[in-house]
Design a protein around this motif. Structure first.
Motif: not given
Length: 262
Positions: A20-38
Motif C-alpha cells: 500500500x505504501x510503496x507506490x507513494x514513495x518518491x512520488x507525488x501524493x497528497x499531504x496534510x498537516x495535523x498540527x494546529x495553528x502555530x
C-alpha cells in the motif's frame, strides 16, 4: 493461533502494508498537516492512511476480539487482552523527503506488555522482527540474528535521537545535552531505524522525548530480543511512550538513567 502462525500473520501484515505504501514513495501524493495553528509541522500522507486501513482490516478479519491503537484512526477495544499498536509510517518527514529511514511499526501487547514487534522497511526489503527473547533481520541477504554490542561507557557510544528539538527547553534539554556531550558520535533523523540499529549492534543509544505508544511499542521486543534495554527515563515501562531510553548494553543504560535522573 500458534506462535508460528502469529509470526506468519505479522509478516503478512508487513507485506500488505508495504504494497500500500510503496507506490507513494518518491512520488507525488497528497499531504496534510495535523498540527494546529502555530504548532510544529506534523505531516500525514495518503500512504499513512492507506497502510493503516490495510492493517486494521486484516487484524479485524483475523482477530475480531483484539484491540487496535493506530496513529491515524485512533483506538478500539483497548481493554482487550491483546492490542495491536500501529504506526503505518514512522518517520513521515523522511518519507516525504525521499529518504529511506522510515518504517512501518506493527506491535502487539498482551495485558499491556509489548510481546512482539516488526519494523518493516519495504523500500530496502528489510524487516526487523522481535519477540523480546530473540530478534532477527530478514533482508536481501537472508535472515540474520540480531545482537546488540557491548558498550560500557558513554565515551565509546554512538547516540541517536530523531531531533534534538524534541526536548523541552530547560531541564529536559540540559539533561539530554549532558549525555550527548560525552558520546563518541551523535546522529539525528533516523526515527524508528535508529532503534533497529541498536538491535543490530551499529548504534549504542537512543534518547527521545514526546513519543506516543505507536512510536515505540513495536520496537521494544526487537531491541530487547537482541539483548538491549528500553525504558522510560525514570526506568519504568516504555509502552506508554513519553521520554524513552534504548541502549544496547545494560551497563550503558544504567549510566544514562543516572544522568537523566540526577
Amino acid at each position: 493461533m500458534s506462535v508460528v502462525d502469529l509470526a506468519q500473520f505479522m509478516d503478512d501484515l508487513a507485506a500488505r502494508s508495504g504494497e500500500a505504501i510503496l507506490p507513494f514513495f518518491r512520488a507525488h501524493f497528497g499531504l496534510d498537516d495535523k498540527s494546529g495553528a502555530g504548532a510544529p509541522f506534523d505531516p500525514v500522507t495518503e500512504a499513512d492512511r492507506a497502510a493503516e486501513v490495510v492493517l486494521r482490516n486484516l487484524i479485524r478479519a483475523t482477530f475480531p476480539d483484539h484491540g487496535i491503537l493506530g496513529e491515524e484512526f485512533g483506538s478500539e477495544r483497548l481493554d482487550a487482552e491483546c492490542v495491536w499498536v500501529l504506526d503505518p509510517i514512522d518517520g513521515t518527514r523522511a518519507f516525504i523527503a525521499g529518504l529511506p529511514t522510515w518504517g512501518t511499526l506493527i506491535g502487539l501487547t498482551h495485558h499491556g506488555r509489548a510481546v512482539r514487534g516488526v519494523m518493516s522497511q519495504p523500500f530496502l526489503g528489510e524487516r526487523f522482527v522481535g519477540d523480546g527473547a530473540t530478534a532477527t533481520l530478514h533482508g536481501p541477504r537472508g535472515p540474520r540474528r540480531l545482537r546488540t554490542r557491548r558498550c560500557g561507557g558513554l565515551g565509546e557510544a554512538i547516540l541517536s535521537t530523531t531531533d534534538p528539538r524534541l526536548f523541552a527547553e530547560g531541564e529536559e534539554q540540559d539533561r539530554f545535552r549532558s549525555v550527548e556531550a560525552e558520546v563518541r558520535l551523535s546522529r539525528y533523523g533516523a526515527d524508528c531505524y535508529a532503534y533497529c540499529m541498536v538491535a543490530a549492534g551499529q548504534i549504542d543509544l537512543v534518547i527521545e522525548s514526546g513519543l506516543k505508544p505507536y512510536d515505540i511499542v513495536a520496537l521494544i521486543p526487537v531491541v530487547e530480543g537482541a539483548g538491549g534495554v528500553v525504558t522510560a527515563w525514570d526506568g519504568g515501562p516504555a509502552t506508554e511512550g513519553g521520554r524513552i531510553v534504548a541502549a544496547g548494553d545494560p551497563r550503558l543504560h544504567e549510566t544514562v538513567l543516572r544522568r537523566l535522573n540526577p
